[in-house]
Design a protein around this motif. Structure first.
Motif, PDB file in Angstrom:
ATOM      1  N   LEU A  33       0.747  -1.113   0.204  1.00 40.64           N
ATOM      2  CA  LEU A  33       0.061   0.014   0.064  1.00 40.64           C
ATOM      3  C   LEU A  33       0.915   1.276   0.045  1.00 40.64           C
ATOM      4  O   LEU A  33       0.607   2.105  -0.751  1.00 40.64           O
ATOM      5  CB  LEU A  33      -0.831  -0.035   1.221  1.00 40.64           C
ATOM      6  CG  LEU A  33      -2.276  -1.032   1.263  1.00 40.64           C
ATOM      7  CD1 LEU A  33      -2.621  -1.251   2.462  1.00 40.64           C
ATOM      8  CD2 LEU A  33      -3.219  -0.485   0.024  1.00 40.64           C
ATOM      9  N   GLU A  34       1.799   1.373   0.950  1.00 43.33           N
ATOM     10  CA  GLU A  34       2.855   2.678   0.952  1.00 43.33           C
ATOM     11  C   GLU A  34       3.496   2.711  -0.610  1.00 43.33           C
ATOM     12  O   GLU A  34       3.686   3.746  -1.084  1.00 43.33           O
ATOM     13  CB  GLU A  34       3.982   2.343   2.108  1.00 43.33           C
ATOM     14  CG  GLU A  34       4.837   3.605   2.249  1.00 43.33           C
ATOM     15  CD  GLU A  34       5.594   3.105   3.428  1.00 43.33           C
ATOM     16  OE1 GLU A  34       6.621   3.965   3.450  1.00 43.33           O
ATOM     17  OE2 GLU A  34       5.389   2.254   4.268  1.00 43.33           O
ATOM     18  N   ARG A  35       4.086   1.536  -0.987  1.00 42.73           N
ATOM     19  CA  ARG A  35       4.587   1.515  -2.386  1.00 42.73           C
ATOM     20  C   ARG A  35       3.725   2.190  -3.461  1.00 42.73           C
ATOM     21  O   ARG A  35       3.893   2.953  -4.385  1.00 42.73           O
ATOM     22  CB  ARG A  35       5.446   0.341  -2.680  1.00 42.73           C
ATOM     23  CG  ARG A  35       6.176   0.251  -3.805  1.00 42.73           C
ATOM     24  CD  ARG A  35       6.780  -0.995  -4.083  1.00 42.73           C
ATOM     25  NE  ARG A  35       5.781  -2.123  -4.284  1.00 42.73           N
ATOM     26  CZ  ARG A  35       5.831  -2.896  -3.244  1.00 42.73           C
ATOM     27  NH1 ARG A  35       6.554  -2.925  -2.041  1.00 42.73           N
ATOM     28  NH2 ARG A  35       4.890  -3.835  -3.282  1.00 42.73           N
ATOM     29  N   GLU A  36       2.600   1.714  -3.550  1.00 43.74           N
ATOM     30  CA  GLU A  36       1.670   1.713  -4.533  1.00 43.74           C
ATOM     31  C   GLU A  36       0.961   3.349  -4.403  1.00 43.74           C
ATOM     32  O   GLU A  36       0.965   3.959  -5.409  1.00 43.74           O
ATOM     33  CB  GLU A  36       0.454   0.994  -4.625  1.00 43.74           C
ATOM     34  CG  GLU A  36       0.642  -0.524  -4.838  1.00 43.74           C
ATOM     35  CD  GLU A  36       1.308  -0.347  -6.547  1.00 43.74           C
ATOM     36  OE1 GLU A  36       0.632   0.009  -7.200  1.00 43.74           O
ATOM     37  OE2 GLU A  36       2.249  -0.931  -6.759  1.00 43.74           O
ATOM     38  N   ARG A  37       0.984   3.714  -3.298  1.00 42.06           N
ATOM     39  CA  ARG A  37       0.296   5.117  -3.081  1.00 42.06           C
ATOM     40  C   ARG A  37       1.187   6.346  -3.415  1.00 42.06           C
ATOM     41  O   ARG A  37       1.109   7.176  -4.071  1.00 42.06           O
ATOM     42  CB  ARG A  37      -0.215   5.529  -1.661  1.00 42.06           C
ATOM     43  CG  ARG A  37      -0.714   6.797  -1.442  1.00 42.06           C
ATOM     44  CD  ARG A  37      -1.446   6.951  -0.091  1.00 42.06           C
ATOM     45  NE  ARG A  37      -1.911   8.333  -0.027  1.00 42.06           N
ATOM     46  CZ  ARG A  37      -1.549   9.341   0.689  1.00 42.06           C
ATOM     47  NH1 ARG A  37      -0.563   8.929   1.256  1.00 42.06           N
ATOM     48  NH2 ARG A  37      -2.281  10.378   0.675  1.00 42.06           N
ATOM     49  N   SER A  38       2.849   5.963  -3.018  1.00 46.61           N
ATOM     50  CA  SER A  38       3.788   6.767  -3.397  1.00 46.61           C
ATOM     51  C   SER A  38       3.822   6.910  -5.111  1.00 46.61           C
ATOM     52  O   SER A  38       4.192   7.798  -5.612  1.00 46.61           O
ATOM     53  CB  SER A  38       5.099   6.387  -2.944  1.00 46.61           C
ATOM     54  OG  SER A  38       6.205   7.117  -3.163  1.00 46.61           O
ATOM     55  N   LYS A  39       3.680   5.625  -5.480  1.00 48.57           N
ATOM     56  CA  LYS A  39       4.000   5.654  -6.951  1.00 48.57           C
ATOM     57  C   LYS A  39       2.745   6.115  -7.850  1.00 48.57           C
ATOM     58  O   LYS A  39       2.849   6.931  -9.095  1.00 48.57           O
ATOM     59  CB  LYS A  39       4.331   4.175  -7.360  1.00 48.57           C
ATOM     60  CG  LYS A  39       4.301   4.052  -8.803  1.00 48.57           C
ATOM     61  CD  LYS A  39       5.114   2.348  -9.195  1.00 48.57           C
ATOM     62  CE  LYS A  39       5.108   2.004 -10.552  1.00 48.57           C
ATOM     63  NZ  LYS A  39       5.325   0.707 -10.810  1.00 48.57           N
TER      64      LYS A  39
END
Length: 571
Positions: free
Chosen positions: A13-19
């Protein structure tokens, strides 16, 4: 499920939101993310997913709500009447919480509220006291769609997502059965389903990638020429139906270059195809009487009586494909030995693909969206916006599938809505029916090849500026009810023209929108909405936003604002 699933999901979730969606509020992103995984079979684009977010005050325990008819996401008010009898109507309701378990209270909310929301005789003015505007509009759209369709097969899916959950209490499952009973009591013929998505289940959904390789079984070995990558063959009707059907039994919208809405319904041509399919004559094959379909793929690998296709798209034959898919609903006949003619072309190059689409559809009344994407003006807009670090999806899901940031993707629909609002000055049309942009009279006005490309960037930037400003009020209002009207007024104010042309707008493409200006213009819209409510008795803002008379009054106020500001500036 395990604690490791929770850790893995948090990291994802953290990676996808940032990307991909750093500007979305965290709670909205969680729903957006789960919806993206849960709805993979429908191939939604980013506009579809964002349109279903209803979380906020008075959300009745619903964070996301989506309507699909035969894999077509219904997110505007255009009636869907052309899909024939027994179309699949799916209502999907999501609740997504960043919690460590599933609560009975969450289910109880839906047990109480869904019968009220899904009641054909509901009083919307009363609902507005405890239901937010987006949820009222979405459920109204579902009810209208249900009434407009001819005996649809209704399925209602309710999914509870809990991002940190690792177990499900037995009593919660009992409550789920109670909710299913309530749904059956509301719509006796529906197929209800209640699911619980813990961290493990959501991780599993993330791992399920839609297949990019599809196999097409042929009746005989295909014919090919000296030019590599082109094949002609016949496919048994049952095998072709299996090829175009998704895992859930729906027509697989992801296979079609065109929007499924381009299906033309009960036309003379389609009735003829239906009759041909229904009258199985032993001495006449189906492909003798039908032009067949054309499929393009980025790679084609033959293997005897089978073609392996990478990222296939059906670019011609939507009407034939839909009738073949529907025939099993009209008939219970055993295996049909007849075949359909199929052309398969390897087209890794985008320009070649465009030529194929144009050529194979030149003699048909194929729905407009597939042809519009190949227009030179669309390619030019895409190239121009790339220089502005924006990604123009003239083809559905092209950049979305590549995981580009959602806030940098601009769809054809969104571009059409921005131009309709800012220069055509019909924000009520943009709000009510995004699909109108593909109609000839509107399309030729909005996407004229002589319009300066900078104007398209200006229009989409004004719409984005409206959204950004209104996001501060999102807990109290629906941004969609104000964004198109506000973009129109911003265009007037910044271009300093009562009816700004595309050339006027091209001159302001990088203009800064001051918060104070947006606030003044927003207050004009609010005042006119309040006035219209008092005069007409209409209190739901989405209905005011779709009203041409309300637009006319807001437009008059905007022009008056321009005149007064011009005088104060000494102009």
């Amino acid at each position: 499920m395990s604690a490791n699933d929770v850790v893995l999901l948090e990291s994802t979730l953290e990676r996808e939101r940032s990307k991909t969606a750093s500007k979305l509020p965290v709670t909205d992103f969680h729903t957006f993310f789960v919806a993206r995984q849960y709805l993979k079979a429908y191939s939604p684009n980013h506009d579809d997913l964002l349109s279903g977010l209803v979380d906020g005050e008075k959300d009745c325990g619903i964070d996301g709500i989506y309507i699909f008819v035969d894999s077509l996401c219904i997110r505007d008010d255009e009636p869907v009447t052309r899909l024939g009898r027994r179309a699949n109507l799916d209502l999907i309701i999501l609740q997504v919480k960043n919690s460590s378990g599933f609560t009975e209270n969450a289910i109880d909310k839906l047990i109480v509220n869904l019968p009220k929301l899904l009641d054909f005789g509901r009083d919307e003015e009363t609902l507005a006291k405890f239901v937010n505007p987006k949820l009222i509009e979405a459920t109204r759209r579902f009810l209208e769609t249900y009434k407009n369709l001819d005996l649809p097969q209704l399925r209602i899916f309710v999914a509870f997502g809990s991002l940190k959950a690792t177990h499900l209490h037995p009593q919660t499952q009992v409550k789920a059965s109670e909710l299913e009973s309530v749904l059956l009591g509301t719509f006796g013929g529906c197929e209800p389903s209640v699911q619980f998505l813990g961290a493990g289940e959501i991780c599993s959904l993330v791992r399920e990638n839609p297949p990019t390789i599809r196999r097409l079984n042929l009746a005989e070995n295909p014919i090919s020429t000296d030019t590599a990558g082109g094949y002609v063959g016949v496919v048994r009707l049952d095998d072709y139906e299996a090829f175009i059907t998704g895992s859930a039994g729906d027509l697989d919208a992801g296979l079609f270059e065109a929007n499924v809405r381009d299906y033309e319904g009960e036309t003379a041509v389609n009735r003829s195809i239906q009759q041909t399919l229904e009258q199985a004559e032993s001495d006449i094959d189906f492909w003798w009487l039908n032009n067949g379909v054309t499929i393009v793929a980025s790679r084609v690998q033959p293997a005897n009586k089978m073609l392996e296709l990478e990222s296939p798209q059906i670019v011609n034959g939507l009407q034939t494909s839909t009738e073949i898919y529907k025939r099993k609903k009209r008939s219970a006949n055993d295996r049909d030995a007849r075949s359909v003619l199929v052309k398969v072309i390897e087209a890794p190059d985008d320009a070649i693909r465009d030529r194929i689409i144009r050529a194979t559809n030149s003699q048909t009344t194929f729905g407009p969206s597939v042809l519009r994407a190949t227009d030179l003006v669309q390619r030019r807009i895409e190239e121009y916006l790339l220089g502005k670090n924006l990604f123009y999806e003239r083809r559905r899901r092209y950049y979305f599938n590549k995981q580009y940031p959602v806030d940098r993707i601009v769809s054809i629909d969104s571009m059409g809505q921005s131009v309709l609002s800012v220069t055509v000055q019909t924000p009520h049309v943009a709000r009510k029916n995004a699909g109108r942009v593909f109609d000839d009279d509107v399309y030729n006005l909005v996407f004229h090849p002589e319009h300066p490309l900078a104007a398209y960037h200006a229009c989409t930037q004004l719409l984005q500026a409206s959204r950004d400003f209104l996001s501060a009020y999102r807990k109290k209002i629906s941004v969609e009810d104000f964004q198109y009207q506000l973009a129109m007024l911003l265009g007037i104010a910044l271009a300093r023209r009562q009816e700004p042309t595309m050339r006027d707008l091209a001159k302001i493409e990088d203009a800064e929108v001051r918060t104070s200006l947006a606030k003044e213009l927003f207050s004009i819209i609010q005042e006119e909405y309040d006035h219209s409510s008092r005069m007409t008795g209409i209190y739901l803002l989405d209905q005011l936003a779709k009203d041409a008379d309300v637009t006319k009054r807001i437009l008059e106020r905007g022009r008056g604002y321009l005149r007064s500001s011009s005088r104060s500036d000494g102009v």
